[in-house]
Scaffold this motif. Structure first.
Motif, PDB file in Angstrom:
ATOM      1  N   HIS A 223      30.789  40.488  35.827  1.00 27.14           N
ATOM      2  CA  HIS A 223      31.578  41.349  36.701  1.00 27.14           C
ATOM      3  C   HIS A 223      33.006  41.402  36.161  1.00 27.14           C
ATOM      4  O   HIS A 223      33.803  40.485  36.366  1.00 27.14           O
ATOM      5  CB  HIS A 223      31.554  40.829  38.132  1.00 27.14           C
ATOM      6  CG  HIS A 223      32.166  41.775  39.116  1.00 27.14           C
ATOM      7  ND1 HIS A 223      31.800  43.105  39.199  1.00 27.14           N
ATOM      8  CD2 HIS A 223      33.144  41.600  40.047  1.00 27.14           C
ATOM      9  CE1 HIS A 223      32.504  43.692  40.151  1.00 27.14           C
ATOM     10  NE2 HIS A 223      33.320  42.803  40.668  1.00 27.14           N
TER      11      HIS A 223
ATOM     12  N   CYS B 128      35.602  42.946  36.917  1.00 30.45           N
ATOM     13  CA  CYS B 128      36.725  42.932  37.861  1.00 30.45           C
ATOM     14  C   CYS B 128      37.241  41.512  38.106  1.00 30.45           C
ATOM     15  O   CYS B 128      38.425  41.326  38.425  1.00 30.45           O
ATOM     16  CB  CYS B 128      36.319  43.564  39.184  1.00 30.45           C
ATOM     17  SG  CYS B 128      35.786  45.286  39.044  1.00 30.45           S
ATOM     18  N   ASP B 129      36.374  40.516  37.972  1.00 32.26           N
ATOM     19  CA  ASP B 129      36.800  39.137  38.188  1.00 32.26           C
ATOM     20  C   ASP B 129      37.830  38.700  37.157  1.00 32.26           C
ATOM     21  O   ASP B 129      38.668  37.833  37.438  1.00 32.26           O
ATOM     22  CB  ASP B 129      35.591  38.195  38.129  1.00 32.26           C
ATOM     23  CG  ASP B 129      34.669  38.341  39.324  1.00 32.26           C
ATOM     24  OD1 ASP B 129      35.114  38.893  40.349  1.00 32.26           O
ATOM     25  OD2 ASP B 129      33.497  37.910  39.233  1.00 32.26           O
TER      26      ASP B 129
END
Length: 229
Positions: free
Chosen positions: A154, A156-157
């Motif tokens: 992910h 976005c992390d």
């Protein structure tokens, strides 16, 4: 009943003629309220269909040029037509994200490809970023051999700056969710031309998957559909 391995590859070849791709799938659990398949029985397997980048755009545009009457939702109509044909050829029922009553497409997509939502709500793909879409799902009343989705990174992390939350002039996206009316008023208003012409500024600010970014004309089409311009 297990359908012969290789079916997904055959479907992929049929979809490729329209710039579309399989987007993963899964088998419904035995106690799950599954939608019906082509003959009315409960679906056992689902294969999502969609796009990466702008690959279907030219196919859609060529189709649109051949239409003699205005169409209210042309992209949905095109998607239903071409994916419906593929579904029929492979004994499946095609359903669309815009069908009523709505089906849980985002949950299906997260389940099929192991993705998570970005701060904008669009699922973040480790390769395509925010530049992908799901156009339909094929429902089978048999168990079909599907690729197993790996746990997706992910992105976005790892994104500290979160430019996707800092580019919109009316702060349409925040921790409180999407300010739909504020976004709509801005896009329709006198200062919304950058969004109308080139697409959502927050989405375009995302640093991931930029090689798959939709061209301005495609983004303008989607923005016009959103704002009903």
């Amino acid at each position: 009943m297990m359908v012969a391995r290789g079916l997904v590859e055959e479907i992929a070849a049929a979809l490729a003629a329209q710039g579309l791709i399989p987007r993963g799938g899964f088998r419904f659990a035995g106690d799950e309220a599954a939608p019906t398949g082509a003959s009315g029985g409960a679906a056992i397997s689902v294969l999502l269909v969609g796009q990466a980048g702008v690959a279907p755009w030219s196919h859609f545009q060529h189709w649109l040029e051949r239409q003699h009457l205005p169409i209210v939702n042309p992209l949905d109509t095109w998607s239903r037509e071409v994916i419906g044909t593929v579904a029929k050829n492979f004994g499946a029922r095609a359903v669309s994200p815009s069908d009523r009553p709505y089906l849980p497409f985002q949950q299906w997509a997260m389940r099929a490809e192991g993705l998570k939502p970005s701060p904008l709500g669009i699922l973040m793909h480790p390769k395509y970023g925010l530049w992908h879409a799901y156009r339909a799902a094929l429902l089978f009343e048999d168990e079909i051999a599907l690729p197993v989705a790996d746990a997706a990174i992910h992105l976005c992390d790892a994104c500290v700056e979160k430019p996707c939350l800092k580019s919109c002039p009316v702060d349409a996206y925040s921790g409180q969710g999407f300010a739909h009316e504020a976004c709509l008023d801005h896009v329709r208003g006198p200062h919304g031309s950058p969004c109308r012409i080139g697409g959502c500024l927050d989405r375009n600010a995302c640093p991931y998957g930029t090689s798959y970014r939709y061209p301005p004309e495609a983004q303008a089409f989607h923005m016009a559909a959103f704002a009903k311009l």
